[in-house]
Design an enzyme around this catalytic site. Structure first.
Site, PDB file in Angstrom:
ATOM      1  N   LYS A   1       0.467   7.593  41.407  1.00  0.00           N
ATOM      2  CA  LYS A   1      -0.100   6.263  41.736  1.00  0.00           C
ATOM      3  C   LYS A   1      -0.858   5.702  40.524  1.00  0.00           C
ATOM      4  CE  LYS A   1      -0.475   7.456  46.689  1.00  0.00           C
ATOM      5  NZ  LYS A   1       0.265   6.418  47.439  1.00  0.00           N
TER       6      LYS A   1
ATOM      7  N   THR B   1       1.887   0.514  51.521  1.00  0.00           N
ATOM      8  CA  THR B   1       1.544  -0.448  52.580  1.00  0.00           C
ATOM      9  C   THR B   1       0.237  -1.179  52.264  1.00  0.00           C
ATOM     10  OG1 THR B   1       0.620   1.476  53.708  1.00  0.00           O
ATOM     11  CG2 THR B   1       2.737   0.657  54.518  1.00  0.00           C
TER      12      THR B   1
ATOM     13  N   HIS C   1       9.361   9.728  54.480  1.00  0.00           N
ATOM     14  CA  HIS C   1       8.405   8.909  53.725  1.00  0.00           C
ATOM     15  C   HIS C   1       8.270   9.437  52.301  1.00  0.00           C
ATOM     16  CE1 HIS C   1       6.751   7.056  57.502  1.00  0.00           C
ATOM     17  NE2 HIS C   1       7.269   8.173  58.002  1.00  0.00           N
TER      18      HIS C   1
ATOM     19  N   LYS D   1      -6.455   3.681  47.258  1.00  0.00           N
ATOM     20  CA  LYS D   1      -5.372   4.493  47.853  1.00  0.00           C
ATOM     21  C   LYS D   1      -5.653   5.957  47.506  1.00  0.00           C
ATOM     22  CE  LYS D   1      -2.579   1.845  45.551  1.00  0.00           C
ATOM     23  NZ  LYS D   1      -1.230   1.319  45.785  1.00  0.00           N
ATOM     24  N   ARG D   2      -4.898   6.897  48.100  1.00  0.00           N
ATOM     25  CA  ARG D   2      -5.095   8.309  47.773  1.00  0.00           C
ATOM     26  C   ARG D   2      -4.931   8.492  46.271  1.00  0.00           C
ATOM     27  NH1 ARG D   2      -5.397  12.129  52.046  1.00  0.00           N
ATOM     28  NH2 ARG D   2      -5.931  13.493  50.327  1.00  0.00           N
TER      29      ARG D   2
ATOM     30  N   LYS E   1      -1.371  -5.380  52.974  1.00  0.00           N
ATOM     31  CA  LYS E   1      -2.652  -5.796  53.543  1.00  0.00           C
ATOM     32  C   LYS E   1      -3.347  -6.781  52.598  1.00  0.00           C
ATOM     33  CE  LYS E   1      -2.670  -1.179  55.463  1.00  0.00           C
ATOM     34  NZ  LYS E   1      -3.010   0.240  55.171  1.00  0.00           N
TER      35      LYS E   1
HETATM   36  N1  LIG Z   1       2.414   9.703  52.295  1.00  0.00           N
HETATM   37  C1  LIG Z   1       2.646   8.495  52.407  1.00  0.00           C
HETATM   38  O1  LIG Z   1       1.735   7.776  52.537  1.00  0.00           O
HETATM   39  C2  LIG Z   1       4.062   8.024  52.409  1.00  0.00           C
HETATM   40  O2  LIG Z   1       4.306   7.207  53.531  1.00  0.00           O
HETATM   41  C3  LIG Z   1       3.894   5.865  53.470  1.00  0.00           C
HETATM   42  C4  LIG Z   1       4.309   5.208  54.774  1.00  0.00           C
HETATM   43  O3  LIG Z   1       5.684   5.147  54.880  1.00  0.00           O
HETATM   44  C5  LIG Z   1       4.520   5.135  52.273  1.00  0.00           C
HETATM   45  O4  LIG Z   1       4.089   3.811  52.233  1.00  0.00           O
HETATM   46  C6  LIG Z   1       4.152   5.878  51.000  1.00  0.00           C
HETATM   47  O5  LIG Z   1       4.837   5.266  49.932  1.00  0.00           O
HETATM   48  C7  LIG Z   1       4.539   7.356  51.111  1.00  0.00           C
HETATM   49  O6  LIG Z   1       4.040   8.066  49.993  1.00  0.00           O
END
Ligand SMILES: NC(=O)[C@H]1O[C@H](CO)[C@@H](O)[C@H](O)[C@H]1O
Length: 829
Positions: free
Chosen positions: A571, A676, A373, A565-566, A680
């Site tokens: 970001k 993601t 990820h 988001k975090r 949503k």
């Molecule tokens: N730490 C995360 O959230 C990671 O995994 C998520 C789920 O695959 C991703 O959407 C995100 O871009 C990535 O940074």
């Protein structure tokens, strides 16, 4: 029939044949039963929380029934099972998701209202199960919902943290972390399985031994801890299938620290015993990676050792030969956090099953699939060899052996290319030797998946290039998805009802491709009117919440512009805030008549910063400082408001997303593996303002850039821009707003200096300056679109209609078919 060797009496069958009924009267009986006998409050006087507990236990009973029947059916059919190993599951609340997937929400509401309780009020009593940080963790939860709904024989395995993700308390605009002791009032959604427990070993030494005439290794541990299972039934929607999320908790094992007992040092012995529980106590609160933390490694090994013992026990209950193991077991590694399970399975097959290296290795490389990820190579997990040697000596030996065999094989293929050999080695040489867990995962997995197509391209060209060139067939991608059950049906019931009305069916909830039929009504004025009404209802709920949480009154006519988001530099919440300052500055300098054309905005930001991440915490403070100035400026009034939503979590997202008009996903291109949240918002008819990063590229493909507001450098443009960033002159608007912050316009001049330094003087690594102009253009385009209500609503309806591809049902079907090789196994009744 015989169960557990005892003859089942007809009476038992008679009694049990009747499943729990779901009519309001039966539900009432069960609720009052649990008030009296489970919550132990008199049925004549109990409050909302006790009613919530009683209702939850009544719903849980129905989950348990289905769980038993499903597991019985799996046992009978003995299908290939998927085991989803993840250190994080961000489940949120369970009540509403359960009653909707069981199809009993209305009956529950009816049963409660006759008892004088309101379903919605009780649902608010539940705390979030926040056993994860962000996207990766919530993705696991969405995927479990889809695995159950699509009837796949799957299990989730993880850790039962006593402390979930910290609660975010904002004092004077600063983030403070509070422990999230979520189990304080018990958890009706879990079942403690005292009889399902396994010893997990740590430390110690490894000695040579001979067993059945064969030389083998024996690990003599220095510490043993007991892993106890807690089961969380995961109901599918519109099916009886209910799968299991088994979370492990650490308990002292009986054999713990005998010595001290002899010396009568009892208290000390108890304190030492307590230490055992620390392992599963607390979730590491940072979605970036952890290097070299002993407790982190122990957490990873603890849950995979217990899970593998449980998986192998279940396999051996039916199968006597490990040759069948790859046909019956698929092990999914959710990032590198569970990857130690590779060395653990090798150890069990070698040292306990004595299958020999060749056979063990053939099994291991057939059962594991790995999903990464991460985009940033520097964020890939590494564990110091010394730490490994100390905590898991036998596993280190096995990893060295795996690496030796791999290096030999590689040399045959690429010759003496030492630079490449050392890049690909699982063991990183150097002052501090490290184990590269990602390399181990790639070498030992049959498939390596990215989480979006753009991510897959980056894995090939930047992150794992050496490995891709060696094993191109291993690398694939499964674009992430989210479950429409939680993100429409649970969180946006009025939109759910509207969609079902216009599609003339509810079957889109299981078969989301049906949503596409909404496209033909996108410009239908009747639908548009009802669509706007639904959005208004949700905006009212959100406006109320904002006023409660921040005291700020917001106008419903304003565009609700959201970024939740975090908090992370890549970001670019800072870009958003600098954009708000620019908007404020423009309004302040406008003539009265010009102001009439301004599209009122409520800018909403929410998210937690990892406790040790100073810059991220400064971004939160800056948001509050800017909000303080803008929201108290009567001259600007309702034209612009900035609000920070504290303690952002799954339940807050369920409230904010349905009430959003525009959402921002503005990461520097090439930094967000997927994202993601955007999916949503899409499902809830909220328009996206975004960079072409991660899965947004596939969203653009699906709904068309004309229905979005895309801006900024593209993924392939960023490296070059970075090269010459120091020479690129940021637009004057950008220099001006940074100057305002640096000069203390919002106060805290010294405190924000380092934050301003991150975007100036050629150090703007995340390219806020060079993307600022096109960002403002995209924002202006959104303003223009918003005033054309017909156009805006058409785009909004098209967002929802085009969101099917981003359902986690599609993601899971992709994985099931192309990676795990599992088939649905539907419970017959
Ligand atoms: N730490 C995360 O959230 C990671 O995994 C998520 C789920 O695959 C991703 O959407 C995100 O871009 C990535 O940074």
């Amino acid at each position: 029939g015989f169960v557990g060797g005892k003859k089942k009496t007809d009476r038992m069958f008679e009694l049990m044949d009747g499943f729990l009924k779901n009519d309001p009267v039966s539900l009432q009986k069960d609720i009052l039963h649990h008030v009296e006998y489970t919550v132990a409050r008199s049925r004549f006087s109990f409050d909302d929380f006790e009613a919530y507990q009683a209702l939850s236990h009544s719903v849980r009973d129905r989950l348990i029934e289905r769980w038993h029947d499903t597991q019985q059916h799996f046992k009978k059919k003995d299908p290939k099972r998927l085991y989803f190993l993840s250190l994080e599951f961000l489940m949120g609340r369970s009540l509403s998701n359960s009653v909707i997937n069981l199809g009993i929400r209305d009956q529950c509401a009816e049963a409660l209202s006759q008892l004088g309780f309101e379903y919605e009020v009780l649902a608010e009593q539940e705390g979030d199960a926040a056993l994860g940080n962000g996207g990766l963790a919530r993705l696991s939860a969405c995927q479990m919902d889809s695995l159950a709904t699509l009837d796949y024989p799957a299990w989730g395995y993880g850790l039962r943290y006593q402390y979930g993700l910290f609660r975010q308390i904002i004092l004077d605009g600063f983030q403070h972390e509070q422990p999230d002791y979520w189990l304080n009032f018990g958890n009706p959604w879990e079942i403690e399985r005292v009889h399902v427990s396994y010893p997990v070993k740590f430390y110690g030494t490894v000695k040579e031994d001979v067993v059945n005439g064969k030389k083998c290794k024996v690990w003599i541990p220095g510490e043993t801890v007991e892993a106890v299972a807690y089961d969380n039934p995961i109901p599918g929607y519109g099916t009886r299938n209910t799968i299991n999320l088994r979370l492990w908790a650490a308990k002292p094992s009986d054999g713990y620290d005998i010595e001290s007992y002899n010396t009568g040092d009892y208290i000390n012995a108890i304190v030492n015993r307590q230490k055992a529980e620390i392992i599963s106590n607390v979730l590491y609160p940072d979605d970036r990676s952890y290097q070299g933390k002993e407790l982190r490694l122990k957490q990873q090994y603890f849950f995979v050792s217990a899970s593998l013992q449980d998986i192998i026990r279940r396999f051996k209950d039916v199968h006597g030969n490990f040759d069948d193991f790859p046909d019956k077991v698929a092990l999914q590694l959710n990032d590198t956090h569970p990857s130690i399970s590779i060395a653990e399975l090798m150890r069990v097959l070698l040292d306990e099953e004595h299958l020999g290296w060749k056979k063990s290795w053939n099994i291991v490389k057939k059962v594991f699939s790995f999903t990464t990820h991460t985009v940033q190579p520097e964020a890939l997990e590494k564990v110091p060899v010394d730490l490994f040697q100390n905590v898991l000596p036998r596993h280190l030996q096995i990893i060295y052996d795996i690496n030796f065999a791999f290096m030999e094989e590689l040399k045959k293929k690429i010759g003496q290319d030492y630079a490449r050999l050392s890049r690909m080695s699982i063991v990183e040489e150097g002052a501090v030797k490290n184990i590269r867990v990602a390399n181990l995962s790639i070498v030992c997995s049959h498939t390596v998946n990215g989480v979006s197509r753009a991510h897959y391209e980056l894995l090939k060209t930047r992150v794992f290039t050496d490995f891709y060139e060696l094993w191109p067939e291993k690398f694939q991608y499964k674009t992430n998805g989210v479950t429409q059950r939680r993100w429409i049906v649970v969180s946006n019931p009025s939109l759910c009802a509207l969609i079902s009305k216009w599609l003339g069916t509810e079957s889109w909830i299981r078969d989301i491709d049906l949503l596409a039929r909404l496209r033909e009504y996108a410009s239908n004025s009747d639908l548009q009117k009802e669509w706007m009404m639904v959005k208004k209802i949700n905006k009212m709920r959100l406006a109320e919440y904002i006023e409660t949480m921040s005291g700020v009154k917001v106008s419903l006519d304003a565009m609700f512009d959201v970024q939740i988001k975090r908090i992370h530099e890549y970001k670019r919440q800072l870009l958003n805030i600098l954009g708000v300052i620019h908007r404020y500055d423009c309004i302040k300098n406008m003539e009265k008549n010009e102001r009439e054309k301004v599209v009122p905005r409520v800018c909403i930001i929410g998210g937690k910063a990892p406790p040790g991440y100073e810059i991220a915490k400064k971004i939160i403070k800056l948001c509050h400082a800017v909000a303080e100035t803008i929201n108290n400026d009567n001259d600007v009034g309702d034209l612009l408001k900035l609000v920070f939503i504290p303690d952002y979590n799954v339940s807050v997202a369920e409230l904010v997303i349905p009430g959003s008009d525009l959402s921002q996903h503005i990461s520097t291109a090439g930094h967000e593996a997927s994202g993601t949240g955007s999916m949503k918002f899409l499902m809830n008819g909220c328009l996206l303002l975004a960079t072409a990063d991660g899965s947004t590229n596939e969203i653009i493909e699906e709904i068309g850039a004309e229905n979005m507001f895309i801006f900024g450098a593209k993924i392939n443009e960023v490296p070059a821009l970075r090269e010459k960033d120091s020479t690129i002159k940021a637009p004057v608007q950008f220099v001006r707003v940074v100057r305002m912050v640096r000069d203390g316009y919002f106060g805290f001049k010294d405190y924000f200096k380092s934050l301003c330094d991150t975007v100036e003087n050629g150090k703007d690594f995340y390219l806020l300056g060079s993307d600022f102009a096109s960002y403002l253009e995209a924002q202006a385009a959104a303003d223009r679109a918003y005033v054309d209500k017909k156009k805006w609503n058409e785009m909004s309806i098209l967002c929802t209609a085009s969101s099917a591809r981003f359902s986690s049902d599609r993601t899971i079907e992709d994985y099931a078919e192309k990676t795990w090789g599992i088939q649905p196994c539907k419970c017959p009744f």
